[in-house]
Design an enzyme around this catalytic site. Structure first.
Site, PDB file in Angstrom:
ATOM      1  N   CYS A 175       0.811  -1.207   0.000  1.00 48.94           N
ATOM      2  CA  CYS A 175       0.000   0.000   0.000  1.00 48.94           C
ATOM      3  C   CYS A 175       0.848   1.261   0.000  1.00 48.94           C
ATOM      4  O   CYS A 175       2.036   1.220   0.260  1.00 48.94           O
ATOM      5  CB  CYS A 175      -0.859   0.058   1.257  1.00 48.94           C
ATOM      6  SG  CYS A 175      -1.963  -1.307   1.440  1.00 48.94           S
TER       7      CYS A 175
ATOM      8  N   GLY B   1       0.104   0.346  -5.145  1.00 53.98           N
ATOM      9  CA  GLY B   1      -1.122  -0.432  -5.031  1.00 53.98           C
ATOM     10  C   GLY B   1      -2.132   0.019  -6.060  1.00 53.98           C
ATOM     11  O   GLY B   1      -2.365   1.224  -6.205  1.00 53.98           O
TER      12      GLY B   1
ATOM     13  N   ASN C 138      -0.063   0.989   5.826  1.00 55.47           N
ATOM     14  CA  ASN C 138       0.866   0.316   4.918  1.00 55.47           C
ATOM     15  C   ASN C 138       1.681  -0.654   5.759  1.00 55.47           C
ATOM     16  O   ASN C 138       2.354  -0.232   6.706  1.00 55.47           O
ATOM     17  CB  ASN C 138       1.768   1.345   4.235  1.00 55.47           C
ATOM     18  CG  ASN C 138       2.848   0.708   3.371  1.00 55.47           C
ATOM     19  OD1 ASN C 138       3.883   1.308   3.138  1.00 55.47           O
ATOM     20  ND2 ASN C 138       2.624  -0.491   2.869  1.00 55.47           N
ATOM     21  N   GLY C 139       1.630  -1.927   5.417  1.00 60.10           N
ATOM     22  CA  GLY C 139       2.392  -2.912   6.172  1.00 60.10           C
ATOM     23  C   GLY C 139       1.607  -4.193   6.331  1.00 60.10           C
ATOM     24  O   GLY C 139       0.587  -4.402   5.665  1.00 60.10           O
TER      25      GLY C 139
ATOM     26  N   CYS D  91      12.985  -1.897   4.909  1.00 55.66           N
ATOM     27  CA  CYS D  91      12.890  -2.900   3.829  1.00 55.66           C
ATOM     28  C   CYS D  91      13.803  -2.523   2.659  1.00 55.66           C
ATOM     29  O   CYS D  91      13.572  -1.526   1.979  1.00 55.66           O
ATOM     30  CB  CYS D  91      11.446  -2.992   3.349  1.00 55.66           C
ATOM     31  SG  CYS D  91      11.252  -4.009   1.878  1.00 55.66           S
TER      32      CYS D  91
ATOM     33  N   TYR E 253      13.070  -2.417  -5.808  1.00 55.64           N
ATOM     34  CA  TYR E 253      11.965  -2.485  -6.766  1.00 55.64           C
ATOM     35  C   TYR E 253      10.786  -1.548  -6.484  1.00 55.64           C
ATOM     36  O   TYR E 253      10.279  -0.908  -7.387  1.00 55.64           O
ATOM     37  CB  TYR E 253      11.450  -3.929  -6.823  1.00 55.64           C
ATOM     38  CG  TYR E 253      10.238  -4.118  -7.703  1.00 55.64           C
ATOM     39  CD1 TYR E 253      10.313  -3.942  -9.079  1.00 55.64           C
ATOM     40  CD2 TYR E 253       9.001  -4.465  -7.155  1.00 55.64           C
ATOM     41  CE1 TYR E 253       9.188  -4.111  -9.889  1.00 55.64           C
ATOM     42  CE2 TYR E 253       7.883  -4.644  -7.952  1.00 55.64           C
ATOM     43  CZ  TYR E 253       7.982  -4.466  -9.319  1.00 55.64           C
ATOM     44  OH  TYR E 253       6.884  -4.624 -10.105  1.00 55.64           O
TER      45      TYR E 253
ATOM     46  N   CYS F  58       8.046 -12.817   2.430  1.00 57.11           N
ATOM     47  CA  CYS F  58       8.027 -11.617   3.272  1.00 57.11           C
ATOM     48  C   CYS F  58       6.790 -11.634   4.157  1.00 57.11           C
ATOM     49  O   CYS F  58       5.710 -12.000   3.695  1.00 57.11           O
ATOM     50  CB  CYS F  58       8.016 -10.352   2.413  1.00 57.11           C
ATOM     51  SG  CYS F  58       7.897  -8.854   3.416  1.00 57.11           S
TER      52      CYS F  58
ATOM     53  N   CYS G   3      16.317  -4.508   6.616  1.00 59.03           N
ATOM     54  CA  CYS G   3      15.834  -5.883   6.578  1.00 59.03           C
ATOM     55  C   CYS G   3      16.221  -6.472   5.221  1.00 59.03           C
ATOM     56  O   CYS G   3      15.973  -5.864   4.180  1.00 59.03           O
ATOM     57  CB  CYS G   3      14.308  -5.910   6.739  1.00 59.03           C
ATOM     58  SG  CYS G   3      13.606  -7.564   6.508  1.00 59.03           S
TER      59      CYS G   3
ATOM     60  N   CYS H 105      14.257 -11.666   3.112  1.00 58.88           N
ATOM     61  CA  CYS H 105      13.858 -12.522   1.987  1.00 58.88           C
ATOM     62  C   CYS H 105      15.079 -13.058   1.232  1.00 58.88           C
ATOM     63  O   CYS H 105      14.975 -14.006   0.463  1.00 58.88           O
ATOM     64  CB  CYS H 105      12.886 -11.801   1.061  1.00 58.88           C
ATOM     65  SG  CYS H 105      13.371 -10.147   0.632  1.00 58.88           S
TER      66      CYS H 105
HETATM   67 FE1  SF4 Z   1      11.563  -6.152   2.554  1.00 56.93          FE
HETATM   68 FE2  SF4 Z   1      12.325  -8.670   2.108  1.00 56.93          FE
HETATM   69 FE3  SF4 Z   1      12.378  -7.665   4.594  1.00 56.93          FE
HETATM   70 FE4  SF4 Z   1      10.041  -8.131   3.358  1.00 56.93          FE
HETATM   71  S1  SF4 Z   1      11.566  -9.681   3.988  1.00 56.93           S
HETATM   72  S2  SF4 Z   1      10.574  -6.307   4.560  1.00 56.93           S
HETATM   73  S3  SF4 Z   1      10.541  -7.650   1.213  1.00 56.93           S
HETATM   74  S4  SF4 Z   1      13.591  -6.997   2.810  1.00 56.93           S
END
Ligand code: SF4
Length: 548
Positions: free
Chosen positions: A77, A103, A185-186, A324, A330, A471, A522, A525
Site C-alpha cells: 500500500c 497499489g 501500509n504494512g 525494507c 523495486y 516476506c 531488513c 527474503c
Molecule cells: Fe523487505 Fe524482504 Fe524484509 Fe520483506 S523480507 S521487509 S521484502 S527486505
C-alpha cells in the site's frame, strides 16, 4: 437490520464504516448506533443500498485481473495524509497518483467536513476498487470530501480479499469518543491471533483486512487521550505498520519500532503551510511540499488542526531499525528518497556493482527488463562499457484491463506486454538486467522472447540476491516453496529459465553498498534473518477454522 448505515458493533464499542463511498447517507452515524446495547452480527452480503442514494458515487471498480507480468513482489500500500489546507482532499488525490505504483486494487480518501461554521465537523469517505484516476474520476467526489484535513490510501492486498470493496482503505469507524479513520501500509504478523482474541471478547469484524484489528484495539483501550489509545494498540501489534489516523481535528502518524515501511513528513509550500505525511517523497514533490524528515521508527506524531502544533511520542523503546531493502530494489519510485537514500542512485549502484561482480565477456548490448530493470541496467552498462539499448518495448495499454486469456494462449501474454526490437537483438550477445526473480515464470518467457527475436546469447543479470524466503512485513511474495531460488541453486535456476548464463548481485555486495547502514536494513527474503519471527500459517489457521 435497517440499513446500509449499519455497521458491526465490536464488543459493544466500535461501529465501523468500511466503504461508505457508494452512498453519502451511509456516512451518518445514528445516535442509536453510538451506544449499542448488544453486539450485532452483520453480514455485508445482505446489505442493500437504495439505488437513488447510491447513484452519486457509483463504484468505479476496474478489472482486478493481475498484471500479466505479475511475477514480482508487490508492495502492499501507499498512504498520504494532509492537514491544514482547504484543498486537503484534492492534494491528497494528487499525492495518491504519485503513489499509485504501491497499489492498484483500490483507493480511497477520508476527509473532515463542516457544512457551515456553526456545524459540527464529521468525517466523510470515498473509496473504490481500481486506480486513483478511476475512483476519483468524478470531480464531485472530491468536492464532497471538503475540509482541511484528509488521509488517503492506495491498496495492494497481502492480507484480506483483493476484490472486496470492504477491504479498501481508509477505514472509517465510530467509537464512543467519535469518528476515527485509519490508513495502513504494512502487514501484521500476529493478525489472526489478535483477531481471534478480539472475537473471543465479542468484537465482530466487517473486513478480512489486518488493519481492522487496529481500530478494535483502539476502541477497546481504556487510556485517554486518543494518542495513548493509539500507543496501547500499537504495543499489541507485531510486524510492519506505517499508519495514519484522522479524527475531526487531528492527524496522527505512527511507524512500527523497526521502521519496515517508509513514512515521511513534509510541509506544503503554498500559503497554508499545511503538514503532509506520505509513504514516499515522490508524493511530496508532486504536490509541492518540502521534505522535512522521516517519521522515526517507533514514533507517533500528532498534528493538532486547531493550532497546527506537532507533538511527538515514542511508541515503545526503540529497536534497531530494519527498513525494507526491497523499497530500493523495486518498490519505490526512482525519484523518491526512501530511508534517507536516493532510490535512483541505489538501483544504479546495484547494477554497476553487478557488472563488476559478474561481467559478460564479449557482450554486444545491455538491455533492461522494462521497467523493473531500467536503472540497474544503466549502471551495468556504464560500468561495463557495453552499449545500453531498449531491446524490449513495453506496452502500457495492456495489463490490468486485459481479459484473462484462455490457458492455451496465456504464454502469449508476455508478448502483449513486451515487444522485442529485432534490430537490437538479432545475432547479438545480450545482457538482460532485471531487479529480481521470484518464481522464474516471467524470466523464462522473456528469455524465450529474446531468443526468438534472434539473439545469439542471453545472459541474465539480476540486481538483487536470490529470493529464498517469503516476506511477512507488507510485501506480497509467494510462499517460500514457490520461490525458484528456494528450490534450486543458481545453475538450476539458469537451466529452468533457459538463459546462457545467470548471475545475481551477492548479498555481501548488497550489504557493502549500504555501508555502515547495512544492519539497519531488513534483507530477510534474501538471508532468512527475520527481525520479527514470522508466525507461520497465521492466515491458513484463520481460513481453516470452522465457522460456528
Ligand atoms: Fe523487505 Fe524482504 Fe524484509 Fe520483506 S523480507 S521487509 S521484502 S527486505
Amino acid at each position: 437490520m435497517a440499513a446500509a448505515t449499519s455497521t458491526s458493533l465490536a464488543a459493544g464499542r466500535l461501529h465501523f464504516s468500511p466503504h461508505p463511498n457508494a452512498n453519502p447517507a451511509r456516512l451518518s452515524f445514528p445516535a442509536s448506533l453510538k451506544t449499542p446495547s448488544k453486539p450485532v452480527s452483520l453480514n455485508l452480503r445482505h446489505l442493500t443500498v437504495p439505488s437513488a442514494a447510491a447513484a452519486p458515487y457509483p463504484d468505479s471498480s476496474s478489472s482486478s485481473i493481475p498484471d500479466l507480468l505479475s511475477d514480482k513482489p508487490r508492495d502492499e500500500c501507499g498512504v498520504v495524509g494532509i492537514i491544514g489546507d482547504p484543498d486537503a482532499s484534492y492534494l491528497c488525490s494528487v499525492a495518491l497518483h504519485a503513489l499509485q505504483h504501491r497499489g492498484q486494487e483500490g483507493a480511497g480518501i477520508v476527509s473532515t467536513h463542516r457544512p457551515s461554521s456553526d456545524s459540527p465537523v464529521s468525517l466523510r469517505s470515498v473509496t473504490g476498487l481500481g486506480l486513483v484516476s478511476q475512483v476519483f474520476q468524478d470531480k464531485s467526489k472530491l468536492d464532497y470530501l471538503s475540509g482541511s484535513a484528509a488521509i488517503g490510501h492506495v491498496r495492494y492486498s497481502t492480507a484480506g480479499s483483493a476484490s472486496s470493496l470492504a477491504n479498501v482503505q481508509p477505514f472509517l469507524a465510530g467509537y464512543r469518543f467519535g469518528q476515527l479513520a485509519v490508513a495502513h501500509n504494512g502487514n501484521l504478523v500476529n493478525y489472526s491471533s489478535l483477531r481471534a482474541s478480539l472475537e473471543d471478547s465479542g468484537s465482530i469484524f466487517n473486513t478480512t483486512s489486518d488493519t481492522e484489528v487496529i481500530l478494535h484495539l483502539i476502541a477497546n483501550s481504556n487510556s485517554r487521550p486518543l494518542i495513548s489509545r493509539i500507543v496501547d494498540a500499537c504495543e499489541a501489534l507485531q510486524g510492519a505498520y506505517s499508519l495514519l489516523f484522522l479524527t475531526k481535528n487531528k492527524l496522527f502518524a505512527a511507524r512500527d519500532p523497526y521502521g519496515f515501511r517508509p513514512l515521511v513528513l513534509g510541509r506544503l509550500r503554498r500559503p497554508s503551510r499545511g503538514i503532509v505525511f506520505a509513504s514516499e517523497t515522490c508524493a511530496l514533490d508532486l504536490i509541492e511540499a518540502d521534505y522535512e524528515r522521516e517519521v522515526n521508527p517507533g514514533e507517533v506524531i500528532l498534528v493538532d488542526g486547531h493550532d497546527m502544533s506537532l507533538s511527538s511520542l515514542c511508541l515503545m523503546p526503540p529497536k534497531p531499525r530494519k527498513a525494507c531493502i526491497f523499497e530500493h530494489i523495486y518498490f519505490a519510485l526512482p525519484n523518491s528518497i526512501v530511508f534517507g537514500r536516493a532510490v535512483y542512485s541505489s538501483r544504479y549502484s546495484f547494477g554497476s556493482t553487478l557488472a563488476k561482480e559478474s561481467p559478460v565477456a564479449n557482450a554486444d548490448v545491455v538491455i533492461p527488463v522494462p521497467d523493473s530493470g531500467f536503472y540497474a541496467a544503466l549502471g551495468y552498462a556504464s560500468h561495463s562499457g557495453v552499449p545500453f539499448q531498449q531491446g524490449l518495448i513495453r506496452s502500457h495499454y495492456v495489463g490490468r484491463t486485459f481479459i484473462q486469456p484462455e490457458q492455451n494462449i496465456r504464454d502469449l501474454a508476455v508478448r502483449l506486454k513486451l515487444a522485442p526490437v529485432k534490430g537490437i537483438l538479432e545475432g547479438k550477445s545480450v545482457v538482460v538486467v532485471d531487479d529480481s526473480i521470484v518464481r522464474g515464470t516471467t524470466s523464462s518467457k522473456i528469455v524465450r522472447l529474446i531468443k526468438d527475436a534472434g539473439a545469439r546469447e542471453v545472459h541474465m543479470r539480476i540486481a538483487s540476491p536470490p529470493i529464498v524466503g517469503s516476506c511477512y512485513y507488507g510485501v506480497d511474495t509467494p510462499r517460500s516453496e514457490e520461490l525458484i531460488s528456494n528450490k534450486m541453486d543458481v545453475e538450476g535456476v539458469r537451466n529452468a529459465i533457459g538463459c546462457d548464463s545467470l548471475a545475481f548481485l551477492s548479498l555481501e555486495s548488497l550489504r557493502n553498498l549500504l555501508g555502515k547502514e547495512a544492519p539497519s536494513y531488513c534483507d530477510a527474503c534474501f538471508s532468512g534473518n527475520y527481525p520479527v519471527p514470522p508466525i507461520e500459517n497465521e492466515a491458513d489457521r484463520l481460513l481453516t477454522e470452522e465457522e460456528e
